[in-house]
Write a protein that holds these residues in place. Structure first.
Motif, short mmCIF file in Angstrom:
data_model
loop_
_atom_site.label_atom_id
_atom_site.label_comp_id
_atom_site.label_asym_id
_atom_site.label_seq_id
_atom_site.Cartn_x
_atom_site.Cartn_y
_atom_site.Cartn_z
N UNK A 160 0.84 -1.19 0.00
CA UNK A 160 0.00 0.00 0.00
C UNK A 160 0.88 1.24 0.00
N UNK A 161 0.36 2.33 -0.54
CA UNK A 161 1.13 3.58 -0.55
C UNK A 161 1.32 4.16 0.85
N UNK A 162 2.39 4.91 1.01
CA UNK A 162 2.71 5.55 2.29
C UNK A 162 2.41 7.03 2.19
N UNK A 163 1.81 7.59 3.23
CA UNK A 163 1.44 9.00 3.25
C UNK A 163 1.88 9.64 4.56
N UNK A 164 2.09 10.96 4.50
CA UNK A 164 2.33 11.77 5.69
C UNK A 164 1.30 12.89 5.68
N UNK A 165 0.69 13.14 6.83
CA UNK A 165 -0.35 14.15 6.96
C UNK A 165 0.02 15.12 8.08
N UNK A 166 -0.23 16.40 7.86
CA UNK A 166 -0.12 17.40 8.91
C UNK A 166 -1.49 18.04 9.04
N UNK A 167 -1.96 18.12 10.28
CA UNK A 167 -3.29 18.64 10.54
C UNK A 167 -3.18 19.78 11.54
N UNK A 168 -3.93 20.86 11.31
CA UNK A 168 -4.01 21.98 12.24
C UNK A 168 -5.43 22.06 12.78
N UNK A 169 -5.55 21.98 14.10
CA UNK A 169 -6.86 22.08 14.75
C UNK A 169 -6.99 23.42 15.46
N UNK A 170 -8.21 23.80 15.81
CA UNK A 170 -8.46 25.09 16.45
C UNK A 170 -7.69 25.23 17.76
N UNK A 171 -7.35 26.47 18.11
CA UNK A 171 -6.55 26.73 19.30
C UNK A 171 -7.33 26.60 20.60
N UNK A 172 -8.64 26.70 20.57
CA UNK A 172 -9.41 26.66 21.82
C UNK A 172 -9.73 25.23 22.28
#
Length: 117
Positions: A1-13
């Motif tokens: 299977x392919x390999x992925x990298x994810x970066x996620x930004x969530x709300x500060x509160x």
């Protein structure tokens, strides 16, 4: 299977526990669709260069996955629909790098920069 990298930004509160539970939630979404969450890192609250949705800071999380494209598409779709997630970046990689990411390494452990002239 392919390999992925994810970066996620969530709300500060959000609290730290809520931000980390988002990572677990999206890991289960991948598992339900035939993928695998290889590794995840919570980078903490960081200041952004510009405001996103009236937020100056955000909770950053990094995910390494081994999943088919359909599972990644479903996870990204759900991330974009989720109110707490502000931004998502997904990159397909050839191989996962062992050890912590550059963000988690101490400044002393990083490769030295070349000297300026």
């Amino acid at each position: 299977m392919p390999l992925y990298e994810h970066v996620m930004i969530a709300r500060q509160d959000l609290s730290n526990a809520q931000a980390e539970s988002l990572v677990e939630h999206f890991g289960t979404v991948l598992a339900d669709n035939g993928g695998n969450l290889v590794d995840s890192e919570y980078w903490g609250v960081k200041t952004m260069a510009y405001k996103i949705n009236k937020n100056r800071k955000g909770h950053y999380a990094f995910l390494r996955t081994d999943a088919p494209a359909t599972a990644v598409q479903e996870m990204e779709r759900l991330m974009r629909l989720h109110d707490d997630v502000m931004r998502v970046l997904t990159i397909k990689v050839g191989a996962h790098v062992e050890g912590p990411s550059i963000q988690m390494q101490k400044r002393d452990e990083r490769d030295t920069r070349r000297e300026r002239r």
